[in-house]
Scaffold this active site. Structure first.
Site, PDB file in Angstrom:
ATOM      1  N   SER A  56      -1.059   5.050  10.682  1.00 51.84           N
ATOM      2  CA  SER A  56      -1.849   3.819  10.744  1.00 51.84           C
ATOM      3  C   SER A  56      -1.265   2.771  11.692  1.00 51.84           C
ATOM      4  O   SER A  56      -1.065   3.048  12.864  1.00 51.84           O
ATOM      5  CB  SER A  56      -1.977   3.301   9.311  1.00 51.84           C
ATOM      6  OG  SER A  56      -2.744   2.149   9.265  1.00 51.84           O
ATOM      7  N   ASP A 262      -6.776  -1.321  14.110  1.00 47.20           N
ATOM      8  CA  ASP A 262      -5.386  -0.861  13.993  1.00 47.20           C
ATOM      9  C   ASP A 262      -5.274   0.544  14.584  1.00 47.20           C
ATOM     10  O   ASP A 262      -6.246   1.092  15.107  1.00 47.20           O
ATOM     11  CB  ASP A 262      -4.883  -0.922  12.541  1.00 47.20           C
ATOM     12  CG  ASP A 262      -5.398   0.228  11.697  1.00 47.20           C
ATOM     13  OD1 ASP A 262      -6.533   0.678  11.947  1.00 47.20           O
ATOM     14  OD2 ASP A 262      -4.675   0.689  10.800  1.00 47.20           O
ATOM     15  N   ASP A 264      -5.211   3.587  13.579  1.00 46.26           N
ATOM     16  CA  ASP A 264      -6.090   4.704  13.210  1.00 46.26           C
ATOM     17  C   ASP A 264      -7.504   4.227  12.894  1.00 46.26           C
ATOM     18  O   ASP A 264      -8.316   4.975  12.327  1.00 46.26           O
ATOM     19  CB  ASP A 264      -5.502   5.530  12.054  1.00 46.26           C
ATOM     20  CG  ASP A 264      -5.356   4.730  10.763  1.00 46.26           C
ATOM     21  OD1 ASP A 264      -5.275   3.484  10.844  1.00 46.26           O
ATOM     22  OD2 ASP A 264      -5.327   5.341   9.677  1.00 46.26           O
ATOM     23  N   ASP A 266      -8.950   2.162  10.765  1.00 44.44           N
ATOM     24  CA  ASP A 266      -9.555   1.972   9.438  1.00 44.44           C
ATOM     25  C   ASP A 266      -9.402   0.519   8.995  1.00 44.44           C
ATOM     26  O   ASP A 266      -9.657   0.183   7.840  1.00 44.44           O
ATOM     27  CB  ASP A 266      -8.952   2.927   8.386  1.00 44.44           C
ATOM     28  CG  ASP A 266      -7.488   2.642   8.101  1.00 44.44           C
ATOM     29  OD1 ASP A 266      -6.844   1.901   8.875  1.00 44.44           O
ATOM     30  OD2 ASP A 266      -6.983   3.170   7.099  1.00 44.44           O
ATOM     31  N   ASN A 363      -5.760  -7.893   5.271  1.00 47.80           N
ATOM     32  CA  ASN A 363      -5.458  -7.356   6.600  1.00 47.80           C
ATOM     33  C   ASN A 363      -6.601  -6.539   7.203  1.00 47.80           C
ATOM     34  O   ASN A 363      -6.450  -5.947   8.269  1.00 47.80           O
ATOM     35  CB  ASN A 363      -4.175  -6.521   6.553  1.00 47.80           C
ATOM     36  CG  ASN A 363      -4.270  -5.373   5.567  1.00 47.80           C
ATOM     37  OD1 ASN A 363      -5.361  -4.965   5.188  1.00 47.80           O
ATOM     38  ND2 ASN A 363      -3.131  -4.864   5.152  1.00 47.80           N
ATOM     39  N   ARG A 478       6.569  -7.838  -4.045  1.00 49.74           N
ATOM     40  CA  ARG A 478       6.304  -6.474  -4.520  1.00 49.74           C
ATOM     41  C   ARG A 478       6.975  -5.469  -3.580  1.00 49.74           C
ATOM     42  O   ARG A 478       7.174  -5.767  -2.400  1.00 49.74           O
ATOM     43  CB  ARG A 478       4.792  -6.197  -4.599  1.00 49.74           C
ATOM     44  CG  ARG A 478       4.078  -6.441  -3.295  1.00 49.74           C
ATOM     45  CD  ARG A 478       2.620  -6.038  -3.349  1.00 49.74           C
ATOM     46  NE  ARG A 478       2.436  -4.606  -3.197  1.00 49.74           N
ATOM     47  CZ  ARG A 478       2.408  -3.987  -2.024  1.00 49.74           C
ATOM     48  NH1 ARG A 478       2.557  -4.648  -0.885  1.00 49.74           N
ATOM     49  NH2 ARG A 478       2.233  -2.680  -1.964  1.00 49.74           N
ATOM     50  N   SER A 480       7.011  -2.561  -1.025  1.00 46.74           N
ATOM     51  CA  SER A 480       6.020  -1.942  -0.139  1.00 46.74           C
ATOM     52  C   SER A 480       5.879  -0.476  -0.513  1.00 46.74           C
ATOM     53  O   SER A 480       6.833   0.158  -0.953  1.00 46.74           O
ATOM     54  CB  SER A 480       6.495  -2.065   1.307  1.00 46.74           C
ATOM     55  OG  SER A 480       5.844  -1.100   2.111  1.00 46.74           O
ATOM     56  N   GLY A 481       4.686   0.062  -0.316  1.00 41.21           N
ATOM     57  CA  GLY A 481       4.474   1.490  -0.547  1.00 41.21           C
ATOM     58  C   GLY A 481       4.447   2.263   0.752  1.00 41.21           C
ATOM     59  O   GLY A 481       4.150   3.450   0.761  1.00 41.21           O
TER      60      GLY A 481
HETATM   61  C1  LIG Z   1       0.761  -6.428   2.786  1.00 45.40           C
HETATM   62  C2  LIG Z   1       0.119  -5.324   3.527  1.00 45.40           C
HETATM   63  O1  LIG Z   1      -0.422  -5.550   4.601  1.00 45.40           O
HETATM   64  N1  LIG Z   1       0.179  -4.095   2.961  1.00 45.40           N
HETATM   65  C3  LIG Z   1      -0.431  -2.906   3.554  1.00 45.40           C
HETATM   66  C4  LIG Z   1       0.548  -1.758   3.586  1.00 45.40           C
HETATM   67  O2  LIG Z   1       0.933  -1.431   2.271  1.00 45.40           O
HETATM   68  P1  LIG Z   1       2.354  -1.773   1.640  1.00 45.40           P
HETATM   69  O3  LIG Z   1       2.364  -1.044   0.329  1.00 45.40           O
HETATM   70  O4  LIG Z   1       2.355  -3.256   1.486  1.00 45.40           O
HETATM   71  O5  LIG Z   1       3.388  -1.314   2.600  1.00 45.40           O
HETATM   72  O6  LIG Z   1      -0.086  -0.609   4.157  1.00 45.40           O
HETATM   73  C5  LIG Z   1      -1.205  -0.132   3.376  1.00 45.40           C
HETATM   74  C6  LIG Z   1      -1.729   1.141   4.017  1.00 45.40           C
HETATM   75  O7  LIG Z   1      -2.138   0.964   5.339  1.00 45.40           O
HETATM   76  C7  LIG Z   1      -2.269  -1.226   3.275  1.00 45.40           C
HETATM   77  O8  LIG Z   1      -3.310  -0.778   2.465  1.00 45.40           O
HETATM   78  C8  LIG Z   1      -1.644  -2.493   2.717  1.00 45.40           C
HETATM   79  O9  LIG Z   1      -2.562  -3.537   2.734  1.00 45.40           O
HETATM   80 MG   LIG Z   2      -4.867   2.041   9.319  1.00 46.48          MG
END
Ligand SMILES: CC(=O)N[C@H]1[C@@H](OP(=O)(O)O)O[C@H](CO)[C@@H](O)[C@@H]1O
Ligand SMILES: [Mg+2]
Length: 518
Positions: A56, A262, A264, A266, A363, A478, A480-481
C-alpha cells in the site's frame, strides 16, 4: 506436500490491520504460506479467492500480502488467528501438522470434486514478481489448486475481480474499466445543464508513483520512467499526514482541484494548493469525502421517501482518527455515526448493519455499501418509473480510489461546487499524528474503539491529565498494525496546542514503554 521458502531465523510477522506486511526481503516464506491458506479458503468456501501482493502506502522496500474473500472483502476475521499460527510455523513438519489439524476442524477435504482457484494480483513494487511466484508455489502445493495471475493491478481491482467471478460475471480488467466509465458517463448525463469543455475545470491526479498512476492516462507521479519513487513524498498518505503538496505540484497549481491516490489505489484524498512559498495545502480528507457522500445520499433519500414513504436506514462508520469536527457535522445532519477500530475490515463489517452504510477512514480508505434489500427495492421502483441502465460506480468489494474519485466528481458537478466550497462544509480541528518506537508495541491494549488505553496501567490517566489542559483537546494512542510503532493522535483548538498535546502524550508513551523505561 513440499514446503519451500523456510522462515528466516527470528522473524515473526502477524496478520495485522491489512494482512502481513514487512521488509520485502523477509516476507517470501509468509507469502508462500498465504498461497496455501488461500487455496484452503477456496476449498472451504467452494469459491474463487484472491491474493494481493502490496504494501500500500508503505515505502518501496516493504511488501505485503492479503487475502480477498469470496465477496471481494477482506479475509474473514475468524481465520486470522490461524493465518498467524500458520504464517509463523517454525518448520515444515509443524506447518503440515497445523494444516491438517485446521483442515479437519474446518471440514476441508482435499482431492474432491471442487479444485481450489486463486486469483493473484500485485502492485508495481520491484519485489512483487518474485513474491507472486512464492504465492503461486504455495497454491500449487495444495492438490489440484489453480493459480491465475491477473497481472499488475490496483488492490480494489483484484477484490472486484474476485467478487465478480463469484457472481458468475465477466471479471477482466476491461470489464472493470467499462463498468466504471459507463456508470460515470451515465451519472454525468443525468445532471441537468450543458457544460462546454472550457467550463469544465480540470482535476489533477497524483498517482503516488504507483499502480494507480499506471492505470490512468493523464496523471502526475505516474511511476513511469524518471517520475520518482513509489510513495516517496507523494500519494494520499503523505498528503494527509504532512499536509503539504506532493512532489510535482506547486504554485502553478494554486486553487486547482487535486486528488492524491496511494501506492495501491485503495485510498484517496483531495486538496488544493494554497498561495505562498511554504507548499501548504488545504486538505480535503477521507472525513470530508465521507461528509460529501453522506450529504448527497441524504438529499437523494429525502426525495425518494417523500414519493414513497420507505424509511431507509443510513449509517456512517468512522474510526477514532476521524476529525472531531467531521463527527459533529455528521451528527448535526441527523445521521447515525458508529466508531470501529482502525482497519477497513472493521469499518466494512459495521457498514453491513445499514440499508446504506458509508464508511471512511480519515486517510481516505472507504466506500458505500448498499444492502441487497435496499437495492432490490430500488430496482423495482426504477422499473415502475422508467427503465434505468445499470449504474455501478461504487466498488462494493472494498474502498477504491479510482471509483471514489469519479463519484466525488459526479457529486461536485451535481452540487455545482468547487473544491473550496466543498472544503468549507466544516472547518477541521487542528490535529497532529506522531509515531513512537517502543520495545514491544503489543504491550499496549485498548478499548472503546481504540479511544482508551487499557494496558499499561496508568498510561490512560496520564493522557487524561494532558488532554484536560486544552480546550477541545482529544488524544489517543494505539499500536500500529502495519508498522512497528505506537501511533499518537491529538487534536485541539489550535495547531500549536495539537502539536504540544501530541508531543506530551508521546513522551508519556516513551516513559511507559520506550527503550529507557525498564
Ligand atoms: C493511522 C493510519 O493511517 N492507519 C492506517 C494504517 O494502519 P495502522 O494499523 O495504523 O498501521 O494502515 C492501514 C492499512 O493500510 C490503514 O487502514 C490505517 O488507516
Ligand atoms: Mg492502500
Amino acid at each position: 506436500m513440499c514446503i519451500k521458502y523456510p522462515i528466516p531465523e527470528g522473524v515473526k510477522i502477524s496478520y495485522g490491520t491489512a494482512g502481513f506486511r514487512a521488509d520485502a526481503s523477509i516476507i517470501s516464506s509468509t507469502v508462500f504460506r498465504v498461497g496455501i491458506l488461500a487455496a484452503l479458503r477456496s476449498l472451504k468456501t467452494i469459491s474463487v479467492i484472491g491474493i494481493m501482493i502490496t504494501a500500500s502506502h508503505n515505502q518501496i522496500s516493504d511488501n505485503g500480502v492479503k487475502i480477498a474473500d469470496p465477496s471481494g472483502g477482506m479475509l474473514t476475521q475468524e481465520w486470522e488467528p490461524f493465518a498467524d499460527l500458520h504464517g509463523n510455523a517454525p518448520d515444515p513438519q509443524n506447518l503440515v501438522n497445523l494444516i491438517s489439524e485446521f483442515a479437519k476442524k474446518e471440514n476441508i477435504s482435499f482431492g474432491g470434486d471442487y479444485s481450489a482457484e486463486v486469483l493473484l494480483g500485485r502492485d508495481t513494487r520491484p519485489s512483487g514478481e518474485s513474491l507472486l511466484e512464492a504465492a503461486r508455489q504455495g497454491i500449487s502445493s495444495v492438490v489440484g489448486a489453480v493459480a491465475t495471475d491477473m497481472g499488475i493491478l490496483t488492490t480494489p481491482q483484484l477484490h472486484w475481480m474476485v467478487r465478480y467471478r463469484n457472481m458468475g460475471k465477466s471479471s477482466l480488467e476491461t470489464d472493470y474499466f467499462k463498468q466504471l466509465s459507463n456508470s460515470f458517463r451515465c451519472l454525468m448525463d443525468y445532471i441537468p445543464g450543458e457544460m462546454t469543455a472550457s467550463e469544465m475545470d480540470e482535476l489533477i491526479v497524483d498517482g503516488a508513483n504507483g499502480v494507480g498512476g499506471a492505470k490512468l492516462e493523464v496523471v502526475r507521479n505516474s511511476g513511469r520512467e524518471g517520475e520518482g519513487v513509489l510513495n516517496h513524498g507523494v500519494g494520499a498518505d503523505f498528503v494527509q499526514k504532512e499536509k503539504i503538496v506532493p512532489s510535482g505540484f506547486g504554485q502553478a497549481d494554486v486553487g486547482k482541484r487535486c486528488a492524491s491516490l496511494d501506492g495501491d489505489a485503495d485510498q484517496f484524498v483531495y486538496f488544493h494548493v494554497l498561495p505562498g512559498s511554504n507548499n501548504k495545502i488545504e486538505l480535503v480528507d477521507g472525513d470530508k469525502i465521507l461528509s460529501l457522500f453522506a450529504l448527497f445520499i441524504k438529499q437523494q433519500l429525502a426525495v425518494l421517501s417523500k414519493e414513497d414513504g420507505r424509511q431507509v436506514h443510513l449509517g456512517i462508520v468512522q474510526t477514532a482518527y476521524a476529525n472531531g469536527a467531521s463527527t459533529d457535522y455528521l451528527k448535526k445532519l441527523g445521521l447515525e455515526v458508529a466508531l470501529t477500530p482502525t482497519g477497513v475490515k472493521y469499518l466494512h463489517e459495521k457498514a453491513y448493519d445499514y440499508d446504506i452504510g458509508i464508511y471512511f477512514e480519515a486517510n481516505g480508505h472507504g466506500t458505500i455499501l448498499f444492502s441487497a434489500s435496499f437495492l432490490s427495492w430500488l430496482e423495482t421502483r426504477n422499473k415502475e418509473l422508467a427503465s434505468t441502465p445499470e449504474v455501478e460506480l461504487i466498488n462494493q468489494a472494498v474502498g477504491d480510489a479510482l471509483s471514489g474519485v469519479l463519484l466525488v466528481e459526479v457529486i461536485l458537478r451535481h452540487m455545482g461546487w468547487s473544491i473550496q466550497k466543498w472544503s468549507e462544509l466544516y472547518q477541521d480541528l487542528p490535529s497532529r499524528q506522531l509515531k513512537v518506537k517502543v520495545m514491544d508495541r503489543t504491550a499496549v491494549t485498548t478499548a472503546n474503539a481504540e479511544a482508551e488505553v487499557v494496558k499499561p496501567t496508568g498510561l490512560q490517566e496520564a493522557i487524561n491529565c494532558e488532554v484536560a489542559k486544552y480546550t477541545m483537546g482529544r488524544s489517543f494512542v494505539r499500536p500500529s498494525g502495519t508498522e512497528d510503532v505506537i501511533r499518537v493522535y491529538a487534536e485541539a483548538s489550535t495547531q500549536e496546542e495539537a502539536d504540544n498535546l501530541a508531543k506530551s502524550v508521546a513522551q508519556h508513551v516513551d516513559r511507559f514503554l520506550g527503550f529507557g523505561s525498564s
